[in-house]
Motif scaffolding. Structure first.
Motif, PDB file in Angstrom:
ATOM      1  N   SER A   1     111.516  23.167  20.414  1.00 47.34           N
ATOM      2  CA  SER A   1     110.943  23.627  19.155  1.00 47.34           C
ATOM      3  C   SER A   1     109.587  24.296  19.376  1.00 47.34           C
ATOM      4  N   LYS A   2     109.248  25.172  18.480  1.00 49.79           N
ATOM      5  CA  LYS A   2     107.972  25.874  18.520  1.00 49.79           C
ATOM      6  C   LYS A   2     106.864  24.920  18.067  1.00 49.79           C
ATOM      7  N   LYS A   3     105.676  25.064  18.667  1.00 49.02           N
ATOM      8  CA  LYS A   3     104.545  24.194  18.340  1.00 49.02           C
ATOM      9  C   LYS A   3     103.541  24.969  17.500  1.00 49.02           C
ATOM     10  N   ILE A   4     103.177  24.380  16.357  1.00 49.85           N
ATOM     11  CA  ILE A   4     102.266  25.030  15.420  1.00 49.85           C
ATOM     12  C   ILE A   4     101.041  24.154  15.191  1.00 49.85           C
ATOM     13  N   LEU A   5      99.863  24.765  15.302  1.00 52.30           N
ATOM     14  CA  LEU A   5      98.611  24.091  14.987  1.00 52.30           C
ATOM     15  C   LEU A   5      98.266  24.393  13.537  1.00 52.30           C
ATOM     16  N   ILE A   6      98.034  23.339  12.760  1.00 55.96           N
ATOM     17  CA  ILE A   6      97.611  23.484  11.370  1.00 55.96           C
ATOM     18  C   ILE A   6      96.150  23.058  11.293  1.00 55.96           C
ATOM     19  N   ALA A   7      95.270  24.017  11.095  1.00 58.16           N
ATOM     20  CA  ALA A   7      93.839  23.738  10.997  1.00 58.16           C
ATOM     21  C   ALA A   7      93.425  23.911   9.539  1.00 58.16           C
TER      22      ALA A   7
ATOM     23  N   SER B   1      85.593  22.152  14.786  1.00 56.74           N
ATOM     24  CA  SER B   1      85.139  21.878  16.148  1.00 56.74           C
ATOM     25  C   SER B   1      86.265  21.382  17.043  1.00 56.74           C
ATOM     26  N   LYS B   2      87.274  20.772  16.470  1.00 62.61           N
ATOM     27  CA  LYS B   2      88.405  20.235  17.235  1.00 62.61           C
ATOM     28  C   LYS B   2      89.426  21.328  17.589  1.00 62.61           C
ATOM     29  N   VAL B   3      89.429  22.428  16.857  1.00 59.84           N
ATOM     30  CA  VAL B   3      90.419  23.479  17.068  1.00 59.84           C
ATOM     31  C   VAL B   3      90.379  24.011  18.502  1.00 59.84           C
ATOM     32  N   MET B   4      89.202  24.366  18.989  1.00 61.87           N
ATOM     33  CA  MET B   4      89.112  24.939  20.342  1.00 61.87           C
ATOM     34  C   MET B   4      89.534  23.932  21.403  1.00 61.87           C
ATOM     35  N   GLU B   5      89.221  22.661  21.199  1.00 59.59           N
ATOM     36  CA  GLU B   5      89.670  21.627  22.132  1.00 59.59           C
ATOM     37  C   GLU B   5      91.193  21.608  22.200  1.00 59.59           C
ATOM     38  N   LEU B   6      91.840  21.660  21.039  1.00 64.44           N
ATOM     39  CA  LEU B   6      93.305  21.659  20.998  1.00 64.44           C
ATOM     40  C   LEU B   6      93.880  22.927  21.610  1.00 64.44           C
ATOM     41  N   VAL B   7      93.299  24.070  21.299  1.00 63.26           N
ATOM     42  CA  VAL B   7      93.787  25.344  21.834  1.00 63.26           C
ATOM     43  C   VAL B   7      93.663  25.363  23.363  1.00 63.26           C
ATOM     44  N   ASN B   8      92.578  24.811  23.874  1.00 71.34           N
ATOM     45  CA  ASN B   8      92.365  24.808  25.325  1.00 71.34           C
ATOM     46  C   ASN B   8      93.267  23.833  26.068  1.00 71.34           C
ATOM     47  N   THR B   9      93.778  22.814  25.387  1.00 73.30           N
ATOM     48  CA  THR B   9      94.578  21.796  26.073  1.00 73.30           C
ATOM     49  C   THR B   9      96.072  21.847  25.742  1.00 73.30           C
ATOM     50  N   THR B  10      96.453  22.655  24.776  1.00 72.40           N
ATOM     51  CA  THR B  10      97.842  22.676  24.309  1.00 72.40           C
ATOM     52  C   THR B  10      98.312  24.116  24.124  1.00 72.40           C
ATOM     53  N   GLU B  11      99.564  24.382  24.448  1.00 67.72           N
ATOM     54  CA  GLU B  11     100.155  25.704  24.204  1.00 67.72           C
ATOM     55  C   GLU B  11     100.745  25.725  22.792  1.00 67.72           C
ATOM     56  N   PHE B  12     100.232  26.600  21.945  1.00 66.79           N
ATOM     57  CA  PHE B  12     100.754  26.749  20.585  1.00 66.79           C
ATOM     58  C   PHE B  12     101.475  28.080  20.454  1.00 66.79           C
ATOM     59  N   ASP B  13     102.506  28.089  19.620  1.00 67.70           N
ATOM     60  CA  ASP B  13     103.242  29.316  19.327  1.00 67.70           C
ATOM     61  C   ASP B  13     102.678  30.023  18.103  1.00 67.70           C
ATOM     62  N   LEU B  14     101.925  29.263  17.276  1.00 68.18           N
ATOM     63  CA  LEU B  14     101.360  29.804  16.047  1.00 68.18           C
ATOM     64  C   LEU B  14     100.215  28.897  15.615  1.00 68.18           C
ATOM     65  N   ILE B  15      99.196  29.507  15.010  1.00 71.50           N
ATOM     66  CA  ILE B  15      98.101  28.735  14.422  1.00 71.50           C
ATOM     67  C   ILE B  15      97.982  29.131  12.961  1.00 71.50           C
ATOM     68  N   LEU B  16      98.010  28.140  12.080  1.00 75.43           N
ATOM     69  CA  LEU B  16      97.710  28.342  10.670  1.00 75.43           C
ATOM     70  C   LEU B  16      96.256  27.922  10.501  1.00 75.43           C
TER      71      LEU B  16
ATOM     72  N   ILE C   1      97.838  34.108  14.758  1.00 82.48           N
ATOM     73  CA  ILE C   1      97.010  33.290  13.880  1.00 82.48           C
ATOM     74  C   ILE C   1      97.176  33.814  12.458  1.00 82.48           C
ATOM     75  N   ILE C   2      97.560  32.916  11.568  1.00 81.25           N
ATOM     76  CA  ILE C   2      97.699  33.269  10.152  1.00 81.25           C
ATOM     77  C   ILE C   2      96.585  32.581   9.385  1.00 81.25           C
ATOM     78  N   ALA C   3      95.759  33.384   8.722  1.00 78.43           N
ATOM     79  CA  ALA C   3      94.655  32.844   7.924  1.00 78.43           C
ATOM     80  C   ALA C   3      95.198  32.283   6.620  1.00 78.43           C
ATOM     81  N   ILE C   4      94.710  31.092   6.274  1.00 77.10           N
ATOM     82  CA  ILE C   4      95.081  30.476   4.994  1.00 77.10           C
ATOM     83  C   ILE C   4      93.809  30.026   4.296  1.00 77.10           C
ATOM     84  N   SER C   5      93.842  29.967   2.995  1.00 78.72           N
ATOM     85  CA  SER C   5      92.703  29.470   2.245  1.00 78.72           C
ATOM     86  C   SER C   5      93.173  29.024   0.858  1.00 78.72           C
ATOM     87  N   SER C   6      92.633  27.917   0.407  1.00 81.43           N
ATOM     88  CA  SER C   6      93.020  27.431  -0.917  1.00 81.43           C
ATOM     89  C   SER C   6      91.919  27.684  -1.932  1.00 81.43           C
ATOM     90  N   ALA C   7      90.845  28.326  -1.506  1.00 80.37           N
ATOM     91  CA  ALA C   7      89.728  28.584  -2.417  1.00 80.37           C
ATOM     92  C   ALA C   7      89.748  30.012  -2.896  1.00 80.37           C
TER      93      ALA C   7
END
Length: 87
Positions: free
Chosen positions: A2-8, A36-51, A81-87
């Motif tokens: 399965s594809k791995k997605i980071l949800i920030a 601040s945690k996003v870059m740590e995750l990106v550097n240690t994990t291969e993601f197929d998509l980032i929200l 990378i797909i930008a999301i915002s609820s504001a």
């Protein structure tokens, strides 16, 4: 596999809802509420998509996107990378 997605996103509600939808579609998800945690995750994990939420505590989504694009690792720097915002 399965594809791995980071949800920030700093909203627990948005993260939970997004994860539930993606898991039912057989995606593997990792979530963080803190910029601040996003870059740590990106550097240690291969993601197929980032929200990426635009408004994150710590480091905002726009700055994080610039940092990801500047990475020397060609695969990581080109992850969609797909930008999301609820504001």
């Amino acid at each position: 596999m399965s594809k791995k997605i980071l949800i920030a996103d700093d909203s627990s509600v948005i993260q939970t809802l997004t994860k539930k939808i993606l898991i039912t579609l057989n995606y593997d998800t990792v979530g963080t509420k803190n910029g601040s945690k996003v870059m740590e995750l990106v550097n240690t994990t291969e993601f197929d998509l980032i929200l990426m939420d635009i408004n994150l505590p710590g480091v905002n989504g726009m700055e994080l996107t610039r940092e990801i694009r500047a990475l020397k690792d060609n695969k990581k720097s080109k992850v969609p990378i797909i930008a999301i915002s609820s504001a």
